[in-house]
Design a protein around this motif. Structure first.
Motif, PDB file in Angstrom:
ATOM      1  N   VAL A  97       0.835  -1.206   0.000  1.00 34.27           N
ATOM      2  CA  VAL A  97       0.000   0.000   0.000  1.00 34.27           C
ATOM      3  C   VAL A  97       0.869   1.255   0.000  1.00 34.27           C
ATOM      4  O   VAL A  97       0.683   2.180  -0.799  1.00 34.27           O
ATOM      5  N   MET A  98       1.848   1.299   0.906  1.00 36.33           N
ATOM      6  CA  MET A  98       2.695   2.485   1.018  1.00 36.33           C
ATOM      7  C   MET A  98       3.524   2.708  -0.243  1.00 36.33           C
ATOM      8  O   MET A  98       3.728   3.842  -0.676  1.00 36.33           O
ATOM      9  N   ALA A  99       3.994   1.616  -0.854  1.00 36.56           N
ATOM     10  CA  ALA A  99       4.767   1.743  -2.096  1.00 36.56           C
ATOM     11  C   ALA A  99       3.914   2.318  -3.222  1.00 36.56           C
ATOM     12  O   ALA A  99       4.378   3.146  -4.015  1.00 36.56           O
ATOM     13  N   ALA A 100       2.660   1.896  -3.280  1.00 35.73           N
ATOM     14  CA  ALA A 100       1.764   2.384  -4.330  1.00 35.73           C
ATOM     15  C   ALA A 100       1.360   3.838  -4.100  1.00 35.73           C
ATOM     16  O   ALA A 100       1.141   4.594  -5.053  1.00 35.73           O
ATOM     17  N   LEU A 101       1.278   4.250  -2.820  1.00 32.93           N
ATOM     18  CA  LEU A 101       0.841   5.608  -2.504  1.00 32.93           C
ATOM     19  C   LEU A 101       1.957   6.641  -2.659  1.00 32.93           C
ATOM     20  O   LEU A 101       1.690   7.816  -2.926  1.00 32.93           O
ATOM     21  N   ALA A 102       3.201   6.204  -2.503  1.00 38.49           N
ATOM     22  CA  ALA A 102       4.329   7.135  -2.435  1.00 38.49           C
ATOM     23  C   ALA A 102       4.361   8.170  -3.568  1.00 38.49           C
ATOM     24  O   ALA A 102       4.545   9.371  -3.305  1.00 38.49           O
ATOM     25  N   PRO A 103       4.176   7.776  -4.838  1.00 44.17           N
ATOM     26  CA  PRO A 103       4.264   8.779  -5.907  1.00 44.17           C
ATOM     27  C   PRO A 103       3.108   9.787  -5.897  1.00 44.17           C
ATOM     28  O   PRO A 103       3.183  10.814  -6.579  1.00 44.17           O
ATOM     29  N   LEU A 104       2.054   9.490  -5.135  1.00 44.46           N
ATOM     30  CA  LEU A 104       0.860  10.339  -5.146  1.00 44.46           C
ATOM     31  C   LEU A 104       0.811  11.314  -3.977  1.00 44.46           C
ATOM     32  O   LEU A 104      -0.129  12.101  -3.860  1.00 44.46           O
ATOM     33  N   THR A 105       1.818  11.264  -3.111  1.00 48.09           N
ATOM     34  CA  THR A 105       1.771  12.066  -1.887  1.00 48.09           C
ATOM     35  C   THR A 105       2.682  13.287  -1.982  1.00 48.09           C
ATOM     36  O   THR A 105       3.435  13.457  -2.935  1.00 48.09           O
ATOM     37  N   GLY A 106       2.586  14.135  -0.951  1.00 54.60           N
ATOM     38  CA  GLY A 106       3.447  15.313  -0.874  1.00 54.60           C
ATOM     39  C   GLY A 106       2.771  16.612  -1.275  1.00 54.60           C
ATOM     40  O   GLY A 106       3.422  17.656  -1.366  1.00 54.60           O
ATOM     41  N   ASN A 107       1.459  16.569  -1.496  1.00 59.71           N
ATOM     42  CA  ASN A 107       0.748  17.763  -1.956  1.00 59.71           C
ATOM     43  C   ASN A 107      -0.143  18.400  -0.887  1.00 59.71           C
ATOM     44  O   ASN A 107      -0.469  19.577  -0.978  1.00 59.71           O
ATOM     45  N   ALA A 108      -0.551  17.632   0.111  1.00 60.11           N
ATOM     46  CA  ALA A 108      -1.513  18.126   1.097  1.00 60.11           C
ATOM     47  C   ALA A 108      -0.835  19.002   2.147  1.00 60.11           C
ATOM     48  O   ALA A 108       0.326  18.803   2.504  1.00 60.11           O
ATOM     49  N   ILE A 158      -2.449   9.700   7.134  1.00 59.16           N
ATOM     50  CA  ILE A 158      -2.267  10.999   6.489  1.00 59.16           C
ATOM     51  C   ILE A 158      -1.818  10.808   5.042  1.00 59.16           C
ATOM     52  O   ILE A 158      -2.278  11.504   4.130  1.00 59.16           O
ATOM     53  N   ARG A 159      -0.945   9.842   4.819  1.00 61.23           N
ATOM     54  CA  ARG A 159      -0.486   9.563   3.456  1.00 61.23           C
ATOM     55  C   ARG A 159      -1.640   9.112   2.560  1.00 61.23           C
ATOM     56  O   ARG A 159      -1.716   9.479   1.391  1.00 61.23           O
ATOM     57  N   VAL A 160      -2.528   8.314   3.118  1.00 56.86           N
ATOM     58  CA  VAL A 160      -3.683   7.853   2.337  1.00 56.86           C
ATOM     59  C   VAL A 160      -4.544   9.042   1.920  1.00 56.86           C
ATOM     60  O   VAL A 160      -4.940   9.165   0.750  1.00 56.86           O
ATOM     61  N   LEU A 161      -4.845   9.933   2.868  1.00 55.24           N
ATOM     62  CA  LEU A 161      -5.674  11.095   2.553  1.00 55.24           C
ATOM     63  C   LEU A 161      -4.981  12.020   1.566  1.00 55.24           C
ATOM     64  O   LEU A 161      -5.624  12.612   0.684  1.00 55.24           O
ATOM     65  N   ASP A 162      -3.672  12.150   1.690  1.00 48.92           N
ATOM     66  CA  ASP A 162      -2.892  12.959   0.755  1.00 48.92           C
ATOM     67  C   ASP A 162      -3.016  12.396  -0.658  1.00 48.92           C
ATOM     68  O   ASP A 162      -3.305  13.119  -1.617  1.00 48.92           O
ATOM     69  N   ALA A 163      -2.810  11.093  -0.783  1.00 43.74           N
ATOM     70  CA  ALA A 163      -2.892  10.443  -2.092  1.00 43.74           C
ATOM     71  C   ALA A 163      -4.302  10.487  -2.667  1.00 43.74           C
ATOM     72  O   ALA A 163      -4.482  10.426  -3.888  1.00 43.74           O
ATOM     73  N   ALA A 164      -5.303  10.591  -1.795  1.00 42.82           N
ATOM     74  CA  ALA A 164      -6.701  10.639  -2.239  1.00 42.82           C
ATOM     75  C   ALA A 164      -7.102  12.027  -2.741  1.00 42.82           C
ATOM     76  O   ALA A 164      -8.263  12.245  -3.070  1.00 42.82           O
ATOM     77  N   GLY A 165      -6.162  12.951  -2.777  1.00 42.34           N
ATOM     78  CA  GLY A 165      -6.446  14.271  -3.351  1.00 42.34           C
ATOM     79  C   GLY A 165      -6.905  15.313  -2.365  1.00 42.34           C
ATOM     80  O   GLY A 165      -7.374  16.387  -2.782  1.00 42.34           O
ATOM     81  N   CYS A 166      -6.791  15.047  -1.070  1.00 44.43           N
ATOM     82  CA  CYS A 166      -7.167  16.055  -0.078  1.00 44.43           C
ATOM     83  C   CYS A 166      -6.106  17.157  -0.079  1.00 44.43           C
ATOM     84  O   CYS A 166      -4.921  16.890   0.118  1.00 44.43           O
ATOM     85  N   GLU A 167      -6.540  18.387  -0.322  1.00 40.56           N
ATOM     86  CA  GLU A 167      -5.599  19.508  -0.371  1.00 40.56           C
ATOM     87  C   GLU A 167      -5.231  19.988   1.024  1.00 40.56           C
ATOM     88  O   GLU A 167      -4.133  20.499   1.252  1.00 40.56           O
TER      89      GLU A 167
END
Length: 318
Positions: A36-47, A132-141
């Protein structure tokens, strides 16, 4: 087994059910957690992660709900991670925060999740960083992380949030606490809620005095503002959002935001590594290697620190 890639794709589209399943995998320490964490990593860092903390009864849930309303008016997607006390019977969250934020339940631009502390100290749940990483990857600003009602020394939220908001209320003893070290030293923004009560001005003055006595600040350094609100009526909430945006802008300008996020990632790695090591040591109970070291300590042939060094060396080789 869950189809992680499908869940991550659906979460990226903002589908609440997929987000819920991913957070459940996190909370349950699923064997698929690494995937899960490996798949989420590229989608995080925006929130933008905002932590809200304070003593019980200061209005954290009401303030969180009011901030959700303010951010939604700006068109931003908002995630809320509300950490509730654990039930002494089931171990689950008591869900009090989620009940108080029910007005946002039907808004597709808001995702609210309650998490149980499950005995973890510091005001947060142990799985909060991954959630928090999950919510970040889900597009939460914007992600609002609300702690349980905390005491003077429970300051973990400062290590998990980009900006920490400390809430106080008049007439709850916070004026005395303002003179002490602990939770009141971690705030980037201070909020005196329930400002329609007697003593609100005095609480704000004492806070201001405390900040003046704190660490010296040079020109350009951030000085935490004090905002008075009546969150139940939405009064002063726009000023809190303005203070948060100013703090974010200041952090970006001075390189503080990236520094905080690197420190947060480092602590997360350290926690995972220490937890894994502790589990491996736990597996050694009854193991001949551990018994042999214990026998040598009892016999005076080895001290506990050298034994621990030998054990760590053994674990890293295996």
């Amino acid at each position: 087994m869950q189809d992680v890639s499908s869940l991550v794709a659906q979460a990226g589209e903002g589908r609440p059910r997929a987000v819920a399943r991913l957070i459940s995998l996190v909370e349950g320490a699923s064997p698929q957690l690494r995937e899960v964490m490996a798949a989420l990593a590229p989608l995080t860092g925006n929130a933008y992660v905002v932590g809200l903390t304070g003593s019980p009864g200061v209005g954290k849930s009401t303030s969180t709900s009011a901030l959700v309303t303010a951010y939604r008016k700006q068109g931003r997607r908002v995630g809320v991670l509300a950490v509730d006390p654990s039930s002494p019977f089931s171990g689950g969250a008591l869900l009090g925060d989620r009940v108080r934020m029910s007005e946002h339940a039907s808004d597709p631009g808001v995702y609210i999740r309650s998490m149980a502390t499950r005995g973890h100290l510091g005001g947060l749940a142990w799985a909060a960083p991954q959630a928090i990483r999950v919510l970040d990857a889900a597009g939460c600003e914007v992600i609002l992380v609300e702690t349980v009602g905390v005491g003077q020394s429970e300051v973990e939220i400062a290590s998990q949030a980009d900006t920490s908001v400390v809430l106080l209320a008049p007439g709850m003893g916070d004026g005395i606490q303002a003179a002490k070290a602990g939770i009141l030293e971690i705030g980037d923004v201070y909020v005196v809620n329930k400002a329609d009560r007697d003593g609100a001005d005095a609480t704000a003055r004492e806070l201001n005095h405390m900040l003046g006595l704190g660490q010296s600040r040079g020109p350009g350094d951030w000085r935490p503002p004090i905002v008075k609100t009546v969150a139940a009526r939405g009064e002063g909430v726009d000023e809190v959002v303005e203070a948060l945006e100013k703090h974010r802008a200041w952090m970006e300008e001075h390189g503080v935001l990236s520094g905080r996020r690197r420190a947060r990632a480092a602590r997360e790695v350290e926690t995972i590594a220490v937890t894994a090591l502790r589990e491996r040591i736990g597996d050694l109970h009854g193991d001949r290697r551990l018994d042999a070291l214990a026998e040598r300590i009892v016999a005076g042939e080895l001290d506990p620190y050298r034994a621990a060094d030998d054990l760590i060396a053994e674990l890293t080789r295996s």
